[in-house]
Every structure is written in C-alpha cells, then in structure tokens.
Design a protein around this motif. Structure first.
Motif, PDB file in Angstrom:
ATOM      1  N   LYS A  35      39.673  39.113  38.955  1.00 46.40           N
ATOM      2  CA  LYS A  35      40.339  40.205  38.250  1.00 46.40           C
ATOM      3  C   LYS A  35      40.152  40.074  36.735  1.00 46.40           C
ATOM      4  O   LYS A  35      40.031  41.073  36.032  1.00 46.40           O
ATOM      5  N   GLU A  36      40.097  38.841  36.219  1.00 47.30           N
ATOM      6  CA  GLU A  36      39.910  38.617  34.784  1.00 47.30           C
ATOM      7  C   GLU A  36      38.442  38.676  34.369  1.00 47.30           C
ATOM      8  O   GLU A  36      38.113  39.148  33.282  1.00 47.30           O
ATOM      9  N   VAL A  37      37.577  38.194  35.235  1.00 46.88           N
ATOM     10  CA  VAL A  37      36.158  38.056  34.894  1.00 46.88           C
ATOM     11  C   VAL A  37      35.388  39.358  35.030  1.00 46.88           C
ATOM     12  O   VAL A  37      34.564  39.691  34.172  1.00 46.88           O
ATOM     13  N   LEU A  38      35.665  40.124  36.083  1.00 42.85           N
ATOM     14  CA  LEU A  38      34.893  41.338  36.359  1.00 42.85           C
ATOM     15  C   LEU A  38      34.864  42.320  35.189  1.00 42.85           C
ATOM     16  O   LEU A  38      33.781  42.771  34.792  1.00 42.85           O
ATOM     17  N   PRO A  39      36.003  42.653  34.576  1.00 47.99           N
ATOM     18  CA  PRO A  39      35.936  43.590  33.436  1.00 47.99           C
ATOM     19  C   PRO A  39      35.149  43.027  32.248  1.00 47.99           C
ATOM     20  O   PRO A  39      34.439  43.773  31.566  1.00 47.99           O
ATOM     21  N   ALA A  40      35.242  41.717  32.021  1.00 49.01           N
ATOM     22  CA  ALA A  40      34.515  41.107  30.903  1.00 49.01           C
ATOM     23  C   ALA A  40      33.012  41.168  31.135  1.00 49.01           C
ATOM     24  O   ALA A  40      32.247  41.486  30.218  1.00 49.01           O
ATOM     25  N   VAL A  41      32.598  40.891  32.356  1.00 47.27           N
ATOM     26  CA  VAL A  41      31.168  40.949  32.682  1.00 47.27           C
ATOM     27  C   VAL A  41      30.671  42.392  32.565  1.00 47.27           C
ATOM     28  O   VAL A  41      29.586  42.645  32.030  1.00 47.27           O
ATOM     29  N   ILE A  70      30.553  39.838  43.007  1.00 51.76           N
ATOM     30  CA  ILE A  70      31.988  39.550  42.982  1.00 51.76           C
ATOM     31  C   ILE A  70      32.877  40.781  43.164  1.00 51.76           C
ATOM     32  O   ILE A  70      34.056  40.639  43.459  1.00 51.76           O
ATOM     33  N   GLN A  71      32.329  41.979  43.013  1.00 52.89           N
ATOM     34  CA  GLN A  71      33.126  43.201  43.119  1.00 52.89           C
ATOM     35  C   GLN A  71      33.859  43.332  44.460  1.00 52.89           C
ATOM     36  O   GLN A  71      35.045  43.659  44.478  1.00 52.89           O
ATOM     37  N   PRO A  72      33.197  43.093  45.600  1.00 53.56           N
ATOM     38  CA  PRO A  72      33.895  43.288  46.879  1.00 53.56           C
ATOM     39  C   PRO A  72      34.897  42.174  47.219  1.00 53.56           C
ATOM     40  O   PRO A  72      35.646  42.295  48.181  1.00 53.56           O
ATOM     41  N   LEU A  73      34.937  41.115  46.455  1.00 55.52           N
ATOM     42  CA  LEU A  73      35.806  39.982  46.771  1.00 55.52           C
ATOM     43  C   LEU A  73      37.249  40.236  46.337  1.00 55.52           C
ATOM     44  O   LEU A  73      37.535  41.111  45.532  1.00 55.52           O
ATOM     45  N   ASP A  74      38.144  39.407  46.863  1.00 54.70           N
ATOM     46  CA  ASP A  74      39.564  39.485  46.544  1.00 54.70           C
ATOM     47  C   ASP A  74      39.771  39.229  45.046  1.00 54.70           C
ATOM     48  O   ASP A  74      39.317  38.213  44.525  1.00 54.70           O
ATOM     49  N   ARG A  93      39.519  32.651  42.862  1.00 55.79           N
ATOM     50  CA  ARG A  93      39.059  31.909  41.689  1.00 55.79           C
ATOM     51  C   ARG A  93      37.555  32.063  41.528  1.00 55.79           C
ATOM     52  O   ARG A  93      36.812  32.152  42.496  1.00 55.79           O
ATOM     53  N   CYS A  94      37.125  32.099  40.275  1.00 53.75           N
ATOM     54  CA  CYS A  94      35.698  32.061  39.983  1.00 53.75           C
ATOM     55  C   CYS A  94      35.524  31.331  38.662  1.00 53.75           C
ATOM     56  O   CYS A  94      36.490  31.059  37.946  1.00 53.75           O
ATOM     57  N   GLU A 101      20.809  40.379  35.404  1.00 52.00           N
ATOM     58  CA  GLU A 101      21.632  39.250  35.853  1.00 52.00           C
ATOM     59  C   GLU A 101      23.105  39.652  35.915  1.00 52.00           C
ATOM     60  O   GLU A 101      23.816  39.298  36.856  1.00 52.00           O
ATOM     61  N   HIS A 102      23.564  40.402  34.914  1.00 48.70           N
ATOM     62  CA  HIS A 102      24.954  40.864  34.915  1.00 48.70           C
ATOM     63  C   HIS A 102      25.214  41.760  36.136  1.00 48.70           C
ATOM     64  O   HIS A 102      26.265  41.656  36.769  1.00 48.70           O
ATOM     65  N   SER A 103      24.265  42.624  36.448  1.00 43.15           N
ATOM     66  CA  SER A 103      24.410  43.515  37.611  1.00 43.15           C
ATOM     67  C   SER A 103      24.514  42.715  38.895  1.00 43.15           C
ATOM     68  O   SER A 103      25.329  43.042  39.776  1.00 43.15           O
ATOM     69  N   LEU A 104      23.698  41.675  39.022  1.00 40.49           N
ATOM     70  CA  LEU A 104      23.755  40.825  40.217  1.00 40.49           C
ATOM     71  C   LEU A 104      25.133  40.196  40.361  1.00 40.49           C
ATOM     72  O   LEU A 104      25.705  40.157  41.454  1.00 40.49           O
TER      73      LEU A 104
END
Length: 146
Positions: free
Chosen positions: A71-77, A48-52, A56-57, A40-43
């Motif tokens: 930018k804040e969420v991707l590293p945490a995930v 979201i990786q290719p997005l600006d 907001r997410c 699920e984390h990989s999905l």
C-alpha cells in the motif's frame, strides 16, 4: 543558441557539427536508459498490484533496503514511473529540436555524410566466431554419474 557565433573556417564548422551530433547521441542514449527504467517500473507495478495491500515488500531507497507495505510502495513506484515518462517526453522534444537544428546547420553549410561500405564488410568478417554457443547434455545424465 549557437547561431550568434559564426564558425570561422571549415575546421570550426566540422567541430561545431561534431559537437551537435554528440549532443544528439547523448539525448538518444539517455532516452533509451530512461525507457528501460520505465519498463522495470511497469514490471514491478504489474507484479505487486494484484497482491494484498497489507503484504510486506522491500524497496531500495538510496542504496538502503527498507521494509514497507505494498500500500505504501505502489503509489511511490507509480509516481516515479510517471515522472520518468514526463522526463522522456521532454527529452523527445529536445531531440526533435536538436534534429531540426542539425538539419538547418547541414543545409546552411552544405554538409553531407559519407558512409563507406567497405568498413561494414570488414567488421562483419572479423566477428565470425563470436556467435558460438555452449552445448549442454540432458539433465538426467548429470544424476547418473554417481
């Protein structure tokens, strides 16, 4: 660990063996559960990786939905995914250790597992009607009933 205490009789050996098998099954199920979470984390990461990065997410934290940026969420995930993979690796080590312990226990007490074939055949006969599907007509016929 449990070798310092020798089982006294057959029932004690059987109970110890059942306990060990139960622990093995618990490890298997936990690994499966964590592997699904990693998936699920990989999905999410792939979505979201290719997005600006300023986009907001929303992220669920402890049952509360919070608004953040990618930018804040991707590293945490990504950190959570890496942590889960680390736990899975440790559980796999524990699994191998437990398998070895069970094999030694089986060899020491000459334990053999009997798998009756008659139970497997009975169960397959009971579930004969469970694979039925639902028939749905074409989508165009739903609008023509007005």
């Amino acid at each position: 660990m449990a070798e310092h205490k020798e089982p006294v009789n057959e029932q004690a050996v059987a109970n110890a063996y059942a306990s060990m098998r139960s622990e093995l099954n618990q490890i298997y199920s936990k690994i499966t559960e964590l592997e699904m979470e990693v998936s699920e984390h990989s999905l999410v990461i792939n979505a979201i990786q290719p997005l600006d990065p300023t986009r907001r997410c929303y992220r669920m934290i402890g049952g509360v939905l919070v608004e953040r940026t990618i930018k804040e969420v991707l590293p945490a995930v990504q950190r959570n995914k890496d942590g889960l993979e680390e736990v899975i690796a440790r559980l796999n080590e524990a699994l191998e250790k437990k398998k070895k312990e069970i094999a030694e226990f089986e060899a020491k007490y000459k334990i053999r597992i009997k798998k009756p074939d008659s139970e497997v055949k009975d169960e397959s006969g009971k579930k004969e009607g469970s694979a039925q599907g639902v028939l749905v007509g074409p989508a165009s016929s739903a609008g023509s009933s007005e």
